[in-house]
Scaffold this motif. Sequence first.
Motif, PDB file in Angstrom:
ATOM      1  N   LEU A 140       0.661  -0.684   0.020  1.00  0.00           N
ATOM      2  CA  LEU A 140      -0.311  -0.290   0.177  1.00  0.00           C
ATOM      3  C   LEU A 140       0.438   0.576   0.165  1.00  0.00           C
ATOM      4  CD1 LEU A 140      -2.917   1.636   0.722  1.00  0.00           C
ATOM      5  CD2 LEU A 140      -2.828   0.529   2.953  1.00  0.00           C
ATOM      6  N   LEU A 141       2.069   1.057   0.398  1.00  0.00           N
ATOM      7  CA  LEU A 141       3.063   2.563   1.408  1.00  0.00           C
ATOM      8  C   LEU A 141       3.783   2.507  -1.093  1.00  0.00           C
ATOM      9  CD1 LEU A 141       4.208   3.983   2.740  1.00  0.00           C
ATOM     10  CD2 LEU A 141       6.024   2.627   2.712  1.00  0.00           C
ATOM     11  N   TRP A 142       3.971   2.080  -1.207  1.00  0.00           N
ATOM     12  CA  TRP A 142       4.384   2.090  -2.520  1.00  0.00           C
ATOM     13  C   TRP A 142       3.445   2.391  -3.474  1.00  0.00           C
ATOM     14  CZ3 TRP A 142       3.082   0.328  -7.782  1.00  0.00           C
ATOM     15  CH2 TRP A 142       4.192   0.624  -8.632  1.00  0.00           C
ATOM     16  N   VAL A 143       2.443   2.120  -4.018  1.00  0.00           N
ATOM     17  CA  VAL A 143       1.144   2.157  -3.996  1.00  0.00           C
ATOM     18  C   VAL A 143       0.775   3.604  -4.353  1.00  0.00           C
ATOM     19  CG1 VAL A 143      -1.275   2.356  -4.875  1.00  0.00           C
ATOM     20  CG2 VAL A 143      -0.347   0.475  -4.581  1.00  0.00           C
ATOM     21  N   PHE A 144       0.667   4.297  -3.102  1.00  0.00           N
ATOM     22  CA  PHE A 144       0.501   5.917  -1.794  1.00  0.00           C
ATOM     23  C   PHE A 144       1.704   6.715  -2.611  1.00  0.00           C
ATOM     24  CE2 PHE A 144       1.531   8.680   0.636  1.00  0.00           C
ATOM     25  CZ  PHE A 144       0.326   9.819   0.801  1.00  0.00           C
ATOM     26  N   LYS A 145       2.581   5.815  -2.531  1.00  0.00           N
ATOM     27  CA  LYS A 145       3.971   6.931  -3.727  1.00  0.00           C
ATOM     28  C   LYS A 145       3.813   7.111  -4.431  1.00  0.00           C
ATOM     29  CE  LYS A 145       7.800   5.728  -0.088  1.00  0.00           C
ATOM     30  NZ  LYS A 145       8.644   5.272   0.094  1.00  0.00           N
ATOM     31  N   GLN A 146       3.329   5.518  -5.306  1.00  0.00           N
ATOM     32  CA  GLN A 146       2.730   6.270  -7.172  1.00  0.00           C
ATOM     33  C   GLN A 146       1.440   7.237  -7.356  1.00  0.00           C
ATOM     34  OE1 GLN A 146       5.699   4.712  -9.713  1.00  0.00           O
ATOM     35  NE2 GLN A 146       6.582   4.428  -6.818  1.00  0.00           N
ATOM     36  N   THR A 147       0.793   7.016  -6.259  1.00  0.00           N
ATOM     37  CA  THR A 147      -0.233   8.094  -6.481  1.00  0.00           C
ATOM     38  C   THR A 147       0.379   9.280  -6.157  1.00  0.00           C
ATOM     39  OG1 THR A 147      -1.884   6.165  -5.908  1.00  0.00           O
ATOM     40  CG2 THR A 147      -2.873   7.965  -5.680  1.00  0.00           C
ATOM     41  N   ALA A 148       1.082   9.354  -5.400  1.00  0.00           N
ATOM     42  CA  ALA A 148       1.068  10.731  -5.322  1.00  0.00           C
ATOM     43  C   ALA A 148       1.926  11.270  -6.283  1.00  0.00           C
ATOM     44  CB  ALA A 148       1.276  10.633  -3.531  1.00  0.00           C
ATOM     45  N   ALA A 149       2.707  10.990  -6.730  1.00  0.00           N
ATOM     46  CA  ALA A 149       3.343  11.348  -7.646  1.00  0.00           C
ATOM     47  C   ALA A 149       2.900  11.357  -8.723  1.00  0.00           C
ATOM     48  CB  ALA A 149       4.720  10.422  -8.191  1.00  0.00           C
ATOM     49  N   LEU A 150       2.093  10.774  -9.290  1.00  0.00           N
ATOM     50  CA  LEU A 150       1.176  10.826 -10.091  1.00  0.00           C
ATOM     51  C   LEU A 150      -0.067  12.311  -9.978  1.00  0.00           C
ATOM     52  CD1 LEU A 150      -0.478   9.479 -12.947  1.00  0.00           C
ATOM     53  CD2 LEU A 150      -2.030   8.169 -11.761  1.00  0.00           C
ATOM     54  N   ALA A 151      -0.726  12.070  -9.491  1.00  0.00           N
ATOM     55  CA  ALA A 151      -1.248  13.400  -8.773  1.00  0.00           C
ATOM     56  C   ALA A 151      -0.751  15.438  -9.015  1.00  0.00           C
ATOM     57  CB  ALA A 151      -2.055  13.426  -7.660  1.00  0.00           C
ATOM     58  N   LEU A 152       1.150  14.804  -8.446  1.00  0.00           N
ATOM     59  CA  LEU A 152       1.558  15.618  -8.687  1.00  0.00           C
ATOM     60  C   LEU A 152       2.129  16.308  -9.794  1.00  0.00           C
ATOM     61  CD1 LEU A 152       3.674  17.774  -7.161  1.00  0.00           C
ATOM     62  CD2 LEU A 152       5.358  16.177  -6.763  1.00  0.00           C
ATOM     63  N   LEU A 153       2.682  15.205 -10.598  1.00  0.00           N
ATOM     64  CA  LEU A 153       2.616  15.082 -12.656  1.00  0.00           C
ATOM     65  C   LEU A 153       1.493  15.673 -13.406  1.00  0.00           C
ATOM     66  CD1 LEU A 153       5.014  14.858 -14.474  1.00  0.00           C
ATOM     67  CD2 LEU A 153       4.202  12.294 -14.701  1.00  0.00           C
ATOM     68  N   GLU A 154       0.023  15.347 -12.698  1.00  0.00           N
ATOM     69  CA  GLU A 154      -0.413  15.920 -13.410  1.00  0.00           C
ATOM     70  C   GLU A 154      -1.253  17.208 -12.811  1.00  0.00           C
ATOM     71  OE1 GLU A 154      -3.739  12.825 -13.681  1.00  0.00           O
ATOM     72  OE2 GLU A 154      -3.068  11.644 -14.856  1.00  0.00           O
ATOM     73  N   GLY A 155      -1.273  17.334 -11.727  1.00  0.00           N
ATOM     74  CA  GLY A 155      -1.422  18.994 -11.022  1.00  0.00           C
ATOM     75  C   GLY A 155      -0.471  19.648 -11.559  1.00  0.00           C
ATOM     76  N   VAL A 156       1.311  19.249 -11.926  1.00  0.00           N
ATOM     77  CA  VAL A 156       1.515  20.254 -12.439  1.00  0.00           C
ATOM     78  C   VAL A 156       1.803  20.992 -14.286  1.00  0.00           C
ATOM     79  CG1 VAL A 156       4.167  21.215 -13.412  1.00  0.00           C
ATOM     80  CG2 VAL A 156       3.930  19.860 -10.824  1.00  0.00           C
ATOM     81  N   ILE A 157       1.176  20.049 -14.934  1.00  0.00           N
ATOM     82  CA  ILE A 157       1.085  20.200 -16.237  1.00  0.00           C
ATOM     83  C   ILE A 157      -0.694  20.330 -16.643  1.00  0.00           C
ATOM     84  CG2 ILE A 157       0.624  18.073 -18.225  1.00  0.00           C
ATOM     85  CD1 ILE A 157       2.556  16.078 -17.495  1.00  0.00           C
ATOM     86  N   LEU A 158      -1.245  20.329 -15.615  1.00  0.00           N
ATOM     87  CA  LEU A 158      -2.263  20.542 -15.611  1.00  0.00           C
ATOM     88  C   LEU A 158      -2.309  22.489 -15.257  1.00  0.00           C
ATOM     89  CD1 LEU A 158      -5.912  20.679 -16.252  1.00  0.00           C
ATOM     90  CD2 LEU A 158      -5.270  19.907 -13.671  1.00  0.00           C
ATOM     91  N   ILE A 159      -1.751  22.823 -14.395  1.00  0.00           N
ATOM     92  CA  ILE A 159      -1.877  23.988 -13.833  1.00  0.00           C
ATOM     93  C   ILE A 159      -0.778  25.241 -15.102  1.00  0.00           C
ATOM     94  CG2 ILE A 159      -0.686  25.543 -11.975  1.00  0.00           C
ATOM     95  CD1 ILE A 159      -1.350  23.221 -10.071  1.00  0.00           C
ATOM     96  N   GLY A 160       0.491  24.476 -14.647  1.00  0.00           N
ATOM     97  CA  GLY A 160       1.358  24.998 -16.245  1.00  0.00           C
ATOM     98  C   GLY A 160       0.372  24.869 -17.573  1.00  0.00           C
ATOM     99  N   ALA A 161      -0.309  24.535 -17.678  1.00  0.00           N
ATOM    100  CA  ALA A 161      -0.973  24.201 -19.403  1.00  0.00           C
ATOM    101  C   ALA A 161      -1.631  25.273 -19.248  1.00  0.00           C
ATOM    102  CB  ALA A 161      -0.876  23.260 -20.329  1.00  0.00           C
ATOM    103  N   MET A 162      -1.872  25.635 -17.707  1.00  0.00           N
ATOM    104  CA  MET A 162      -3.469  26.792 -18.332  1.00  0.00           C
ATOM    105  C   MET A 162      -2.735  28.442 -17.973  1.00  0.00           C
ATOM    106  SD  MET A 162      -5.837  24.503 -15.301  1.00  0.00           S
ATOM    107  CE  MET A 162      -6.873  26.350 -15.192  1.00  0.00           C
ATOM    108  N   ASN A 163      -1.839  28.014 -17.302  1.00  0.00           N
ATOM    109  CA  ASN A 163      -0.983  29.584 -17.037  1.00  0.00           C
ATOM    110  C   ASN A 163      -0.648  29.937 -18.211  1.00  0.00           C
ATOM    111  OD1 ASN A 163      -1.522  29.770 -14.462  1.00  0.00           O
ATOM    112  ND2 ASN A 163       0.269  28.388 -13.418  1.00  0.00           N
ATOM    113  N   LEU A 164       0.346  28.859 -19.680  1.00  0.00           N
ATOM    114  CA  LEU A 164       0.756  28.954 -20.162  1.00  0.00           C
ATOM    115  C   LEU A 164      -0.315  29.944 -21.865  1.00  0.00           C
ATOM    116  CD1 LEU A 164       3.269  28.681 -22.127  1.00  0.00           C
ATOM    117  CD2 LEU A 164       2.224  26.536 -22.627  1.00  0.00           C
ATOM    118  N   ILE A 165      -1.255  28.941 -21.299  1.00  0.00           N
ATOM    119  CA  ILE A 165      -2.801  29.253 -21.903  1.00  0.00           C
ATOM    120  C   ILE A 165      -3.404  30.959 -21.967  1.00  0.00           C
ATOM    121  CG2 ILE A 165      -5.458  28.700 -22.609  1.00  0.00           C
ATOM    122  CD1 ILE A 165      -4.370  26.204 -22.565  1.00  0.00           C
TER     123      ILE A 165
END
Length: 257
Positions: A113-138
Motif C-alpha cells: 500500500l505504501l508503494w502504491v500511495f507513493k506512486q499515486t502521490a507522484a501521479l497526482a503531483l505530475l498531472e497537477g503540475v502539467i494541468l496548472i502549467g498548461a492553464m497558465n501558459l494558455i
Amino acid sequence: MANSVDNAGRQPIERLPITTIIPRAWIGFSQAPWRFVGLTALMLVILTGFGVIARDLQQSSHWRLATLGDLLLVISIPTALIPLVALLRLADRLLPPGSSNESGADPPSNRQLLWVFKQTAALALLEGVILIGAMNLIRVASAVVAGHSGVFSNLILFLGGTALAIWTLGQSLALPLLVHHGHRPLAAMEHSRRLVQTNRLKVLALLGLLLGINLLGLMGACLGLLLSLPISALLLMASCRTQTPWVRESRQNMLPT
C-alpha cells in the motif's frame, strides 16, 4: 497482460467491458459493504474536516494562523489519498472475475500500500503540475496576443482549452490503471491515453455514468456519497479489466507460417 505486445510489435487493442461493469460493481460492493462505507467516510471526514479548519484559520487576521490554514489545506490532499488508494485496492480485490478474453485478467497488483500511495502521490503531483502549467501558459499567451488581436486571443483560449480538455480526458483512467497493474506514473498515463484513444465513446459513457451516480449521491445531505463513491471506485476498477477482441491480426498470428 494489458501492456504486452503482439507478434507484430504493436500494442494489443483493448476494449472497455462497459456492459458488464455495473453488475460486477454491485457484486463486489455486496461482499464488503461496511468496509467500503468506512473507507469512504474516512476520506470524506479528512477532506471536510481539514477544509473547515483550514478555512477558519485562513480568515484569521494573524498571519501565522492564516499560514497554518494554507498548510492544512495542502496537507489534506495527500492525506485523503491514503483512504482513496485503499478504497481502490479493496475494489480491485473484491471484483468478480470476468470473461476469459480480458487482457487484465491477471491477479491485481500485489504491491504494498505504501508503494502504491507513493506512486499515486507522484501521479497526482505530475498531472497537477502539467494541468496548472498548461492553464497558465494558455492564459499568458492569450493575454499577450490580446493587445494585438482579440480574435486571436479568443482563438488561443478556445484551442488551448480544447487541447487541455482532451488531455484531461485521456488521463481519466490513469489512477485505476496504476492501482490495478502496478504501473509507475508515466506508464499509467501512457496506458490511460491509449485506452481512452481506442474507447472514446465508452469512456464518455463511463464518465457520464459516474457523474450521474455521484449527483444522486449528493442528495440527502450528501449522505448518499457513502454509497455512490464506493460504487464509482468499483466501476473504475472494473473498467481496468479490459478485453482483447478476436481481431484479424490475432487469427493470422495463430496460423503456422
